[in-house]
Write a protein that holds these residues in place. Structure first.
Motif, mmCIF file in Angstrom:
data_model
loop_
_atom_site.group_PDB
_atom_site.id
_atom_site.type_symbol
_atom_site.label_atom_id
_atom_site.label_comp_id
_atom_site.label_asym_id
_atom_site.label_seq_id
_atom_site.Cartn_x
_atom_site.Cartn_y
_atom_site.Cartn_z
ATOM 1 N N ASP A 1 0.800 -1.227 0.000
ATOM 2 C CA ASP A 1 0.000 0.000 0.000
ATOM 3 C C ASP A 1 0.833 1.277 0.000
ATOM 4 O O ASP A 1 0.277 2.378 -0.056
ATOM 5 N N ASP A 2 2.141 1.140 0.065
ATOM 6 C CA ASP A 2 3.013 2.307 0.130
ATOM 7 C C ASP A 2 3.382 2.806 -1.265
ATOM 8 O O ASP A 2 3.466 2.033 -2.215
ATOM 9 N N GLU A 3 3.605 4.118 -1.353
ATOM 10 C CA GLU A 3 4.091 4.730 -2.579
ATOM 11 C C GLU A 3 5.600 4.884 -2.450
ATOM 12 O O GLU A 3 6.099 5.310 -1.412
ATOM 13 N N PHE A 4 6.330 4.531 -3.502
ATOM 14 C CA PHE A 4 7.782 4.586 -3.473
ATOM 15 C C PHE A 4 8.311 5.653 -4.420
ATOM 16 O O PHE A 4 7.816 5.812 -5.532
ATOM 17 N N PHE A 5 9.322 6.365 -3.943
ATOM 18 C CA PHE A 5 10.034 7.360 -4.727
ATOM 19 C C PHE A 5 11.468 6.859 -4.864
ATOM 20 O O PHE A 5 12.033 6.332 -3.909
ATOM 21 N N LEU A 6 12.039 7.027 -6.021
ATOM 22 C CA LEU A 6 13.412 6.597 -6.273
ATOM 23 C C LEU A 6 14.272 7.836 -6.476
ATOM 24 O O LEU A 6 14.117 8.558 -7.458
ATOM 25 N N PHE A 7 15.165 8.097 -5.535
ATOM 26 C CA PHE A 7 15.998 9.296 -5.549
ATOM 27 C C PHE A 7 17.291 9.049 -6.306
ATOM 28 O O PHE A 7 17.902 7.997 -6.150
ATOM 29 N N MET A 8 17.686 10.057 -7.115
ATOM 30 C CA MET A 8 18.926 9.925 -7.881
ATOM 31 C C MET A 8 19.417 11.294 -8.320
ATOM 32 O O MET A 8 18.666 12.266 -8.340
ATOM 33 N N GLY A 9 20.679 11.321 -8.700
ATOM 34 C CA GLY A 9 21.256 12.529 -9.267
ATOM 35 C C GLY A 9 20.960 12.589 -10.750
ATOM 36 O O GLY A 9 20.484 11.627 -11.362
ATOM 37 N N ALA B 1 14.715 13.417 -8.961
ATOM 38 C CA ALA B 1 16.088 13.734 -9.355
ATOM 39 C C ALA B 1 16.437 15.171 -9.017
ATOM 40 O O ALA B 1 15.563 16.027 -8.913
ATOM 41 N N ALA B 2 17.735 15.382 -8.874
ATOM 42 C CA ALA B 2 18.251 16.726 -8.599
ATOM 43 C C ALA B 2 19.605 16.871 -9.262
ATOM 44 O O ALA B 2 20.277 15.887 -9.557
ATOM 45 N N CYS B 3 19.982 18.109 -9.472
ATOM 46 C CA CYS B 3 21.307 18.405 -10.018
ATOM 47 C C CYS B 3 22.362 18.000 -8.989
ATOM 48 O O CYS B 3 22.176 18.200 -7.796
ATOM 49 N N ARG B 4 23.456 17.467 -9.479
ATOM 50 C CA ARG B 4 24.550 17.091 -8.584
ATOM 51 C C ARG B 4 25.575 18.202 -8.460
ATOM 52 O O ARG B 4 26.432 18.147 -7.592
ATOM 53 N N PHE B 5 25.520 19.167 -9.349
ATOM 54 C CA PHE B 5 26.521 20.231 -9.363
ATOM 55 C C PHE B 5 25.838 21.594 -9.422
ATOM 56 O O PHE B 5 24.654 21.685 -9.710
ATOM 57 N N TRP C 1 18.444 1.471 -17.898
ATOM 58 C CA TRP C 1 18.441 0.590 -16.735
ATOM 59 C C TRP C 1 17.678 -0.689 -17.054
ATOM 60 O O TRP C 1 16.730 -0.689 -17.845
ATOM 61 N N TYR C 2 18.050 -1.743 -16.387
ATOM 62 C CA TYR C 2 17.392 -3.032 -16.526
ATOM 63 C C TYR C 2 15.914 -2.912 -16.113
ATOM 64 O O TYR C 2 15.618 -2.482 -15.003
ATOM 65 N N LYS C 3 15.020 -3.232 -17.020
ATOM 66 C CA LYS C 3 13.569 -3.181 -16.804
ATOM 67 C C LYS C 3 13.104 -1.811 -16.299
ATOM 68 O O LYS C 3 12.311 -1.704 -15.369
ATOM 69 N N TYR C 4 13.581 -0.760 -16.942
ATOM 70 C CA TYR C 4 13.257 0.586 -16.472
ATOM 71 C C TYR C 4 11.758 0.871 -16.501
ATOM 72 O O TYR C 4 11.249 1.616 -15.661
ATOM 73 N N GLU C 5 11.022 0.265 -17.442
ATOM 74 C CA GLU C 5 9.577 0.507 -17.487
ATOM 75 C C GLU C 5 8.908 0.017 -16.205
ATOM 76 O O GLU C 5 8.022 0.671 -15.667
ATOM 77 N N ARG C 6 9.360 -1.126 -15.726
ATOM 78 C CA ARG C 6 8.799 -1.676 -14.486
ATOM 79 C C ARG C 6 9.198 -0.801 -13.291
ATOM 80 O O ARG C 6 8.394 -0.595 -12.379
ATOM 81 N N ILE C 7 10.405 -0.266 -13.302
ATOM 82 C CA ILE C 7 10.849 0.647 -12.249
ATOM 83 C C ILE C 7 9.895 1.834 -12.174
ATOM 84 O O ILE C 7 9.483 2.255 -11.089
ATOM 85 N N LEU C 8 9.503 2.348 -13.350
ATOM 86 C CA LEU C 8 8.601 3.499 -13.400
ATOM 87 C C LEU C 8 7.191 3.136 -12.957
ATOM 88 O O LEU C 8 6.452 3.995 -12.477
ATOM 89 N N GLU C 9 6.793 1.869 -13.087
ATOM 90 C CA GLU C 9 5.491 1.426 -12.583
ATOM 91 C C GLU C 9 5.506 1.331 -11.060
ATOM 92 O O GLU C 9 4.501 1.592 -10.407
ATOM 93 N N LEU C 10 6.649 0.945 -10.513
ATOM 94 C CA LEU C 10 6.764 0.694 -9.079
ATOM 95 C C LEU C 10 7.141 1.928 -8.256
ATOM 96 O O LEU C 10 6.949 1.943 -7.038
ATOM 97 N N SER C 11 7.683 2.943 -8.917
ATOM 98 C CA SER C 11 8.167 4.107 -8.167
ATOM 99 C C SER C 11 8.082 5.365 -9.008
ATOM 100 O O SER C 11 7.975 5.315 -10.228
ATOM 101 N N LYS C 12 8.148 6.476 -8.317
ATOM 102 C CA LYS C 12 8.199 7.784 -8.969
ATOM 103 C C LYS C 12 9.646 8.271 -8.871
ATOM 104 O O LYS C 12 10.165 8.416 -7.768
ATOM 105 N N PRO C 13 10.297 8.525 -10.005
ATOM 106 C CA PRO C 13 11.671 9.023 -9.927
ATOM 107 C C PRO C 13 11.731 10.452 -9.403
ATOM 108 O O PRO C 13 10.892 11.283 -9.735
#
Length: 183
Positions: free
Chosen positions: A76-84, A108-112, A94-106
């Motif tokens: 029942d939880d919503e997942f966010f995937l944090f990245m630069g 992102a932020a600038c690293r610099f 990424w491996y199975k990126y479509e499924r990653i997008l089904e399971l989580s909301k990306p």
């Protein structure tokens, strides 16, 4: 991480070090257990849970497998995937990126300091990933210019990386991590 948590009103932030990232050389400078321990030293506040699920899984760590495991445990939880920005702009590889997008909301932020990537990330999300504006979050938070490579290079050059938690610095020195003798 705390700023992201506030912006998104998160109840909990999961910190999950990998056993072995699929896109990186396996010649690590710190073992998976050392990296887990350093995460525990850094993320000790109640907001954070440092999980060892990828380390227990052993072998290459694919994000999709971790998300599947988390979704099964917390359906029942919503997942966010944090990245630069660098990882976000390569998400379609990424491996199975479509499924990653089904399971989580990306998220992102600038690293610099250069914020020109903000628009680039938004265009990438819409045009390459096919995401609507409510299916991802691009943050304009102040970047912390830190990376594992930068930290390793500081130790190699005999300098102390800026912003490194004192407990982690002590752990690294005590264990002799990132030194020529440790390799």
């Amino acid at each position: 991480a705390e700023e992201f948590s506030e912006k998104l009103s998160l109840d909990k932030m999961l910190i999950i070090p990998t056993f072995a990232a699929p896109h990186k050389d396996t010649g690590a400078y710190a073992s998976a257990l050392d990296r887990l321990n350093m995460c525990r030293l850094t993320f000790y506040e109640p907001l954070f849970d440092v999980l060892d699920i990828e380390i227990r899984r052993d072998g290459k760590s694919y994000t999709v497998d971790t998300l599947e495991q988390l979704k099964a445990a917390f359906p029942d939880d919503e997942f966010f995937l944090f990245m630069g920005e660098d990882m976000f702009l390569s998400l379609e590889r990424w491996y199975k990126y479509e499924r990653i997008l089904e399971l989580s909301k990306p998220v992102a932020a600038c690293r610099f300091e250069d914020r020109s990537a903000l628009e680039k990330m938004k265009e990438y999300a819409a045009n390459r990933l096919g995401l609507a504006e409510n299916e991802y979050f691009i943050s304009d938070i102040e970047p912390v210019e830190v990376s594992s490579t930068k930290i390793r290079n500081c130790f190699k050059n005999g300098t102390v990386p800026e912003g490194l938690d004192e407990r982690v610095l002590h752990y690294i020195k005590e264990r002799g991590l990132y030194s020529d003798e440790h390799r």
